[in-house]
Design a protein around this motif. Structure first.
Motif, mmCIF file in Angstrom:
data_model
loop_
_atom_site.group_PDB
_atom_site.id
_atom_site.type_symbol
_atom_site.label_atom_id
_atom_site.label_comp_id
_atom_site.label_asym_id
_atom_site.label_seq_id
_atom_site.Cartn_x
_atom_site.Cartn_y
_atom_site.Cartn_z
ATOM 1 N N GLY A 147 60.533 55.826 26.898
ATOM 2 C CA GLY A 147 60.975 55.563 28.263
ATOM 3 C C GLY A 147 62.054 56.543 28.652
ATOM 4 O O GLY A 147 62.474 57.388 27.853
ATOM 5 N N TYR A 148 62.468 56.433 29.907
ATOM 6 C CA TYR A 148 63.540 57.272 30.417
ATOM 7 C C TYR A 148 64.714 56.370 30.744
ATOM 8 O O TYR A 148 64.604 55.467 31.568
ATOM 9 C CB TYR A 148 63.076 58.046 31.665
ATOM 10 C CG TYR A 148 64.055 59.117 32.028
ATOM 11 C CD1 TYR A 148 63.891 60.418 31.573
ATOM 12 C CD2 TYR A 148 65.185 58.821 32.777
ATOM 13 C CE1 TYR A 148 64.822 61.399 31.858
ATOM 14 C CE2 TYR A 148 66.119 59.797 33.068
ATOM 15 C CZ TYR A 148 65.931 61.069 32.611
ATOM 16 O OH TYR A 148 66.858 62.039 32.878
ATOM 17 N N ASP A 149 65.845 56.537 30.060
ATOM 18 C CA ASP A 149 66.965 55.614 30.206
ATOM 19 C C ASP A 149 68.271 56.407 30.137
ATOM 20 O O ASP A 149 68.750 56.756 29.053
ATOM 21 C CB ASP A 149 66.886 54.560 29.091
ATOM 22 C CG ASP A 149 67.919 53.465 29.254
ATOM 23 O OD1 ASP A 149 68.985 53.722 29.850
ATOM 24 O OD2 ASP A 149 67.652 52.352 28.774
ATOM 25 N N GLY A 178 64.914 66.026 34.431
ATOM 26 C CA GLY A 178 65.334 66.902 33.336
ATOM 27 C C GLY A 178 66.596 67.653 33.687
ATOM 28 O O GLY A 178 67.327 67.289 34.620
ATOM 29 N N GLY A 179 66.839 68.725 32.919
ATOM 30 C CA GLY A 179 68.099 69.453 33.009
ATOM 31 C C GLY A 179 68.360 70.082 34.373
ATOM 32 O O GLY A 179 69.510 70.251 34.771
ATOM 33 N N LYS A 238 59.073 70.866 23.151
ATOM 34 C CA LYS A 238 60.249 70.312 22.476
ATOM 35 C C LYS A 238 60.080 70.195 20.960
ATOM 36 O O LYS A 238 60.986 69.734 20.271
ATOM 37 C CB LYS A 238 60.594 68.950 23.089
ATOM 38 C CG LYS A 238 60.909 69.016 24.589
ATOM 39 C CD LYS A 238 62.213 69.761 24.876
ATOM 40 C CE LYS A 238 62.530 69.805 26.368
ATOM 41 N NZ LYS A 238 63.801 70.476 26.668
ATOM 42 N N ASP A 255 70.642 67.990 36.390
ATOM 43 C CA ASP A 255 72.037 68.011 35.929
ATOM 44 C C ASP A 255 72.760 69.238 36.499
ATOM 45 O O ASP A 255 73.911 69.162 36.928
ATOM 46 C CB ASP A 255 72.096 68.055 34.393
ATOM 47 C CG ASP A 255 71.646 66.742 33.759
ATOM 48 O OD1 ASP A 255 71.608 65.727 34.462
ATOM 49 O OD2 ASP A 255 71.330 66.739 32.556
ATOM 50 N N LEU A 267 70.462 71.120 27.537
ATOM 51 C CA LEU A 267 71.721 70.447 27.855
ATOM 52 C C LEU A 267 72.102 69.449 26.778
ATOM 53 O O LEU A 267 73.275 69.185 26.553
ATOM 54 C CB LEU A 267 71.598 69.727 29.201
ATOM 55 C CG LEU A 267 71.624 70.672 30.406
ATOM 56 C CD1 LEU A 267 71.240 69.942 31.676
ATOM 57 C CD2 LEU A 267 72.998 71.305 30.563
ATOM 58 N N THR A 268 71.086 68.907 26.071
ATOM 59 C CA THR A 268 71.428 67.824 25.140
ATOM 60 C C THR A 268 72.285 68.341 23.974
ATOM 61 O O THR A 268 73.086 67.593 23.432
ATOM 62 C CB THR A 268 70.168 67.105 24.624
ATOM 63 O OG1 THR A 268 69.282 68.062 24.058
ATOM 64 C CG2 THR A 268 69.451 66.358 25.738
ATOM 65 N N LEU A 315 64.661 58.550 21.686
ATOM 66 C CA LEU A 315 64.413 58.099 23.058
ATOM 67 C C LEU A 315 63.658 59.205 23.775
ATOM 68 O O LEU A 315 64.131 60.343 23.839
ATOM 69 C CB LEU A 315 65.742 57.847 23.785
ATOM 70 C CG LEU A 315 65.657 57.639 25.306
ATOM 71 C CD1 LEU A 315 64.929 56.347 25.659
ATOM 72 C CD2 LEU A 315 67.069 57.632 25.929
ATOM 73 N N GLY A 316 62.474 58.877 24.287
ATOM 74 C CA GLY A 316 61.739 59.939 24.972
ATOM 75 C C GLY A 316 60.521 59.416 25.680
ATOM 76 O O GLY A 316 60.083 58.278 25.491
ATOM 77 N N LYS A 329 66.285 62.565 38.900
ATOM 78 C CA LYS A 329 66.356 63.442 37.732
ATOM 79 C C LYS A 329 65.139 63.251 36.849
ATOM 80 O O LYS A 329 64.782 62.129 36.522
ATOM 81 C CB LYS A 329 67.631 63.099 36.945
ATOM 82 C CG LYS A 329 67.686 63.709 35.554
ATOM 83 C CD LYS A 329 69.067 63.560 34.930
ATOM 84 C CE LYS A 329 69.032 63.875 33.442
ATOM 85 N NZ LYS A 329 70.342 63.772 32.797
ATOM 86 N N SER A 334 64.661 63.298 24.594
ATOM 87 C CA SER A 334 63.831 64.443 24.979
ATOM 88 C C SER A 334 62.590 64.040 25.754
ATOM 89 O O SER A 334 62.061 62.946 25.585
ATOM 90 C CB SER A 334 63.396 65.156 23.694
ATOM 91 O OG SER A 334 62.662 66.315 23.973
ATOM 92 N N ARG A 335 62.109 64.983 26.569
ATOM 93 C CA ARG A 335 60.735 64.891 27.019
ATOM 94 C C ARG A 335 59.872 65.086 25.771
ATOM 95 O O ARG A 335 60.201 65.919 24.907
ATOM 96 C CB ARG A 335 60.439 66.005 28.030
ATOM 97 C CG ARG A 335 61.151 65.821 29.348
ATOM 98 C CD ARG A 335 60.722 66.858 30.384
ATOM 99 N NE ARG A 335 61.207 68.191 30.076
ATOM 100 C CZ ARG A 335 60.436 69.245 29.826
ATOM 101 N NH1 ARG A 335 59.121 69.125 29.855
ATOM 102 N NH2 ARG A 335 60.943 70.426 29.567
ATOM 103 N N TYR A 363 75.820 68.268 25.410
ATOM 104 C CA TYR A 363 76.364 66.906 25.382
ATOM 105 C C TYR A 363 76.706 66.522 23.940
ATOM 106 O O TYR A 363 77.721 65.882 23.683
ATOM 107 C CB TYR A 363 75.364 65.896 25.969
ATOM 108 C CG TYR A 363 74.967 66.198 27.407
ATOM 109 C CD1 TYR A 363 75.921 66.617 28.321
ATOM 110 C CD2 TYR A 363 73.661 66.065 27.831
ATOM 111 C CE1 TYR A 363 75.559 66.912 29.633
ATOM 112 C CE2 TYR A 363 73.289 66.350 29.147
ATOM 113 C CZ TYR A 363 74.242 66.778 30.035
ATOM 114 O OH TYR A 363 73.889 67.073 31.330
#
Ligand code: ADP
Length: 478
Positions: free
Chosen positions: A353-355, A17-18, A304, A21, A380-381, A326-327, A15, A298-299, A384
């Motif tokens: 980072g990506y977590d 990104g969206g 964005k 998902d 998508l965020t 977080l991005g 993954k 986010s990226r 969520y």
């Protein structure tokens, strides 16, 4: 009805990104409607172990210059087909970028290989299974209908979904022979795009139906501001274009069961959300406060609107707010985010980072999520956020406009608001919407009512899966 999904990512396996998902969740929702979906993705290094357990159903002595196989296994509720082509996909890095952060120089050949393999599978079937319909996603799979068209055979119909038109897969015309593309289709009606080969262009010109990931983005794509050069083609194909909003995977994104949360909660036990907030404060080095905790997941790219948010941080903090971000993405934006956190530690926390797990915790413990995108096909965020009672603050664009109901006076009076919208994407519009959120947060009962309503807002795949099913059902048979 048997459908082959072809894509470059699929959650939870790979993954960025969206897109991932959607590819991970929609097939399961379609299965509930009686549709049999198989998902073909490349066997990247992270999937080698799975590929080892899978059964080989098709072999290629020479797929774009390397030996390859398609293997199948049932896992995570999916019928996953892995294109095991080590020359193209067994490399460290992301699906698109090498370890140096640059596009792989042979991305055209890599994703042409994926499309060639899909086209062969579509025409010949494998292991006794032959799809009735091919559903391709984004530029990486745009050549599938081109290879089918140039085969001269009766082939299954193709649906193409645009997840983000900003990525078009444009390559030099000199690559035509290497990519096994027929010069006859190198026209504006085929895959030519201003003298170059357009992978997305191929998909949009040659597929039977086109969908995109929200009704509003479908309308926006017809305009020069959003169509990114393809608006003319899309206007010509308007009758074949449908916008269907994405849903979320209820199994992976459910605050009552999410294993990434310190404490699970529901709309009836909102107080438990606080334990997650405390964990975020600890992880991001934030001080406690009475104001709302905003998050960003986010990226970090110009799409964005992160630069716009950075300009609003003094307002956010001035209203008593805090931010956990977080991005990962463009280095100049990463650097600006890190600098903002250094300037105001305790109130601005940044993790570059990506977590995946931390992204769930942020949804579980924050009060609001900021999404100031310049364009956003679906997003998508914010979905969520709704599910986790983390109210979305979104720019009024694309799918963000379709899925969040602004807390304006009328919506508050009618009791239907689920978040905050602003336009244009500029600090002078974002800062007031942050202030509005802070003001409502201080009226605890109004805020809590909004949170409960957001959590009840339908964000699952049910309706959208039925909309895809209708599109499949109306296609001509192969
Ligand atoms: P896009 O596909 O344009 O990046 P979406 O909102 O459609 O935007 O999907 C982004 C997906 O990637 C979401 O599932 C989000 O939680 C996830 N995501 C984005 N950035 C990160 C990150 N740094 N760490 C973990 N998950 C992330």
């Amino acid at each position: 009805m048997k459908i082959l999904f072809v894509a470059s990512e699929c959650a939870p396996f790979v993954k960025t990104g969206g897109l991932a998902d959607v590819i991970g969740a929609l097939p399961r929702a379609l299965a509930a409607a009686g549709v049999n979906v198989r998902v073909l993705i490349p066997a990247y290094p992270g999937l080698r172990a799975l590929a080892g357990r899978a059964t080989s159903v098709m072999t290629f002595d020479d797929l774009s210059g390397g030996r390859a196989r398609i293997r199948i296994l049932h896992t995570e509720g999916l019928e996953l087909m892995l294109l095991d082509a080590p020359r193209h996909f067994d490399r460290a890095g992301t699906p698109y970028l090498g370890p140096d952060g640059k596009d792989w120089p042979d991305n055209d050949r890599r994703f042409a290989a994926l499309s060639l393999a899909a086209a062969k599978l579509a025409m010949e079937g494998a292991g006794g299974w032959r799809p009735d319909i091919i559903h391709v996603h984004d530029w990486q799979t745009g050549l599938v209908p081109a290879y089918l068209a140039q085969s001269g055979r009766m082939t299954p119909p193709v649906v193409m979904t645009i997840h983000n038109i900003a990525f078009q897969g444009l390559f030099d015309a000199s690559r035509l022979p290497e990519l096994k593309l027929d010069h006859k289709l190198f026209t504006p009606e085929g895959f030519e795009y201003h003298g170059r080969i357009g992978f997305l262009k191929a998909g949009l010109a040659l597929s039977d139906k086109i969908t995109t990931v929200s009704p509003n983005y479908a309308r926006e794509l017809l305009t020069p501001d959003f169509g990114m050069g393809l608006e003319g083609l899309l206007r010509a194909r308007q009758n074949d274009l449908t916008g269907i909003v994405n849903g979320i995977d209820d199994d992976l994104w459910n605050p009552e069961t999410d294993p990434n949360l310190v404490r699970n909660y529901s709309a009836r036990s909102l107080k438990r959300k606080v334990a997650n907030k405390r964990e975020i404060e600890a992880r991001f080095g934030l001080q406690r406060s009475d104001g709302p905790l905003f998050c960003v997941i986010s990226r970090l790219t110009s799409q964005k609107g992160i630069d716009v948010l950075l300009d609003c941080l003094p307002d956010l903090v001035g209203q008593g707010g805090r931010l956990a971000l977080l991005g990962t993405g463009e280095s100049h934006l990463e650097a600006r985010c890190v600098a903002a956190a250094k300037l105001d530690p305790g109130r601005i926390g940044v993790i570059i980072g990506y977590d995946e797990s931390l992204s769930h915790l942020l949804q579980g413990g924050s009060d609001a999520i900021l999404i100031p995108s310049r364009f956003e096909p679906c997003g998508l965020t914010q979905l969520y956020g709704l599910r986790y009672g983390t109210l979305p603050i979104v720019s009024r664009t694309g799918g963000l406009a379709d899925t969040v109901i602004d807390a304006n006076e009328a919506a508050l009076a009618a009791g239907c608001a689920t978040g905050f919208q602003f336009t244009p994407v500029h600090p002078t519009a974002l800062a007031p919407s942050i202030a509005r959120a802070c003001a409502i947060y201080r009226q605890a009962d109004v805020w809590t009512a909004m949170v409960r309503r957001a959590m009840r807002h339908p964000v699952g795949w049910g309706r959208s899966a039925r909309a895809y099913h209708r599109i499949y059902s109306n296609l001509p048979a192969a």
